[in-house]
Design a protein around this motif. Structure first.
Motif, PDB file in Angstrom:
ATOM      1  N   UNK A  29      -3.071  33.084  24.693  1.00  0.00           N
ATOM      2  CA  UNK A  29      -2.245  34.101  25.354  1.00  0.00           C
ATOM      3  C   UNK A  29      -1.006  33.469  25.980  1.00  0.00           C
ATOM      4  N   UNK A  30      -1.190  32.306  26.605  1.00  0.00           N
ATOM      5  CA  UNK A  30      -0.048  31.604  27.207  1.00  0.00           C
ATOM      6  C   UNK A  30       0.983  31.226  26.158  1.00  0.00           C
ATOM      7  N   UNK A  31       0.527  30.716  25.022  1.00  0.00           N
ATOM      8  CA  UNK A  31       1.452  30.326  23.958  1.00  0.00           C
ATOM      9  C   UNK A  31       2.144  31.552  23.368  1.00  0.00           C
ATOM     10  N   UNK A  32       1.445  32.667  23.279  1.00  0.00           N
ATOM     11  CA  UNK A  32       2.069  33.893  22.781  1.00  0.00           C
ATOM     12  C   UNK A  32       3.173  34.376  23.708  1.00  0.00           C
ATOM     13  N   UNK A  33       2.919  34.274  25.023  1.00  0.00           N
ATOM     14  CA  UNK A  33       3.943  34.669  26.004  1.00  0.00           C
ATOM     15  C   UNK A  33       5.164  33.758  25.897  1.00  0.00           C
ATOM     16  N   UNK A  34       4.921  32.461  25.760  1.00  0.00           N
ATOM     17  CA  UNK A  34       6.029  31.505  25.626  1.00  0.00           C
ATOM     18  C   UNK A  34       6.812  31.782  24.343  1.00  0.00           C
ATOM     19  N   UNK A  38      10.789  32.826  23.991  1.00  0.00           N
ATOM     20  CA  UNK A  38      11.717  32.079  23.141  1.00  0.00           C
ATOM     21  C   UNK A  38      12.443  33.016  22.181  1.00  0.00           C
ATOM     22  N   UNK A  39      11.703  33.963  21.592  1.00  0.00           N
ATOM     23  CA  UNK A  39      12.327  34.909  20.656  1.00  0.00           C
ATOM     24  C   UNK A  39      13.343  35.786  21.381  1.00  0.00           C
ATOM     25  N   UNK A 121      10.623  28.881  11.812  1.00  0.00           N
ATOM     26  CA  UNK A 121      11.836  28.157  12.189  1.00  0.00           C
ATOM     27  C   UNK A 121      11.758  26.676  11.804  1.00  0.00           C
ATOM     28  N   UNK A 122      10.586  26.221  11.448  1.00  0.00           N
ATOM     29  CA  UNK A 122      10.370  24.846  11.031  1.00  0.00           C
ATOM     30  C   UNK A 122       8.967  24.736  10.474  1.00  0.00           C
ATOM     31  N   UNK A 123       8.565  23.540  10.127  1.00  0.00           N
ATOM     32  CA  UNK A 123       7.225  23.334   9.582  1.00  0.00           C
ATOM     33  C   UNK A 123       6.176  23.620  10.655  1.00  0.00           C
ATOM     34  N   UNK A 124       5.458  24.737  10.503  1.00  0.00           N
ATOM     35  CA  UNK A 124       4.461  25.130  11.492  1.00  0.00           C
ATOM     36  C   UNK A 124       5.044  25.781  12.722  1.00  0.00           C
ATOM     37  N   UNK A 125       6.298  26.235  12.670  1.00  0.00           N
ATOM     38  CA  UNK A 125       6.968  26.784  13.853  1.00  0.00           C
ATOM     39  C   UNK A 125       7.200  28.294  13.753  1.00  0.00           C
ATOM     40  N   UNK A 126       6.319  28.996  13.074  1.00  0.00           N
ATOM     41  CA  UNK A 126       6.382  30.456  13.070  1.00  0.00           C
ATOM     42  C   UNK A 126       5.637  30.981  14.295  1.00  0.00           C
ATOM     43  N   UNK A 127       6.313  31.727  15.197  1.00  0.00           N
ATOM     44  CA  UNK A 127       5.602  32.255  16.378  1.00  0.00           C
ATOM     45  C   UNK A 127       4.350  33.041  16.012  1.00  0.00           C
TER      46      UNK A 127
END
Length: 348
Positions: A29-34, A38-39, A121-127
């Protein structure tokens, strides 16, 4: 270079290390909020930068100086415009449908954030990495058609209503060739996942294999964004400002931000599907390559806007139904034949 390529993954891993279970629901959940923050920052900052860049490109194409007074080389002009919008009175017409009138700009501002969430946005960097990435992107972006109709209908203004109906006719017409232009890439990769599509372009970008599809995507995308030469929705000689006629202050600004946000999202999709996404030579991180490709697509869209005049509404519809649609179907047919011949030769 390996550290730079994985910089954001390292930061994400560091943040997750604060939780007892790095894969717990609270960590996710924290990473989703971050990721959401960012988006949002990408959309807002892109809009602020692109407004200034639009004026610079307009000055360049028409041999005018552009903004050059406020701040160094006019870089503070966008800030002044934002402050001006915030200081303007928020006027709601007396006969307007107030609920529809007020929520239309809010929805259209939120749509780019939802579509940009599935872009790698990069390798493994899709939100948000989902298997139906292209399908999701097209489905969410299609909601903007409803927003223009809501703005035109809710304003209780005949010019706004006419502009809203034009938006519906134009955007629905060009959504079809836009979607069909992407099917060739889907047929080749056998996947709707945007990350899989980027990985399939490790050797050669799909613009080299699908040049016709890329051209159709670019033209239809410009029409979907209602940008010149396809800005019939707000043709000032005919319908004043179309659906935006009755909007003032920040509500008008939300439409403006939504347009630039959608342009960023469409450019990101083009860079992902046709230009190889984050793939590039190893002397730069993948996300740098990605944003460079997005910048090239945005520049092309601005260049087209300030080069070609607005076309007539009948020519607009003719281009969609009698030119782009048959070409997109022909591209699907040729792609299918190419795949069949390739498999037959390789199997033989």
């Amino acid at each position: 270079m390996e550290t730079l390529n994985n910089l954001f993954l390292i930061i994400a891993k560091f943040i997750r290390s604060f939780f007892a279970d790095p894969q717990s629901i609270w960590a996710n959940l924290t990473m989703n909020v971050i990721n959401f923050i960012i988006v949002v920052l990408i959309v807002v900052l892109a809009a602020l930068i692109l407004i200034l860049l639009e004026r610079k490109v307009a000055g360049w194409t028409s041999q005018r100086p552009g903004p050059n007074r406020l701040g160094p080389r006019g870089w503070f002009q966008t800030i002044a415009d934002a402050l001006k919008l915030m200081g303007k009175e928020d006027v709601t017409p007396a006969g307007a449908d107030k609920v529809i009138f007020k929520i239309a700009p809010m929805i259209i501002f939120c749509l780019p954030m939802m579509t940009l969430a599935v872009i790698p946005y990069g390798n493994g960097l899709a939100p948000v990495n989902i298997d139906l990435g292209i399908f999701y992107f097209i489905a969410i972006s299609s909601i903007s058609t409803l927003c223009f109709l809501m703005a035109g209908w809710g304003s209780n203004n005949k010019y706004s209503l006419l502009g809203g109906m034009r938006a519906v006719a134009q955007m629905i017409s060009y959504e079809i060739p836009l979607l069909f232009s992407l099917l060739g890439v889907v047929m080749i990769t056998q996947s709707f996942n945007l990350g899989t599509i980027v990985e399939a372009q490790g050797t050669i970008p799909f613009i080299a294999i699908q040049p016709l599809a890329f051209a159709i995507f670019l033209i239809a995308g410009l029409a979907e964004l209602n940008r010149a030469p396809f800005d019939l929705v707000e043709a000032d000689q005919e319908v004043v400002a179309g659906p935006f006629t009755e909007y003032t202050g920040l509500r008008w600004g939300l439409f403006f931000l939504g347009e630039y946000g959608n342009m960023t999202a469409l450019s990101a999709l083009a860079a992902t599907v046709f230009l190889g996404g984050w793939q590039g030579p190893g002397f730069l991180p993948g996300y740098v390559w990605f944003f460079m490709k997005v910048g090239v697509m945005i520049f092309i869209m601005m260049w087209v806007r300030w080069t070609f005049p607005r076309i007539r509404i009948d020519h607009l519809m003719h281009l969609a139904w009698k030119v782009l649609l048959p070409l997109s179907l022909a591209n699907i047919l040729l792609t299918g034949l190419g795949i069949y011949i390739y498999r037959f030769v390789m199997g033989g």
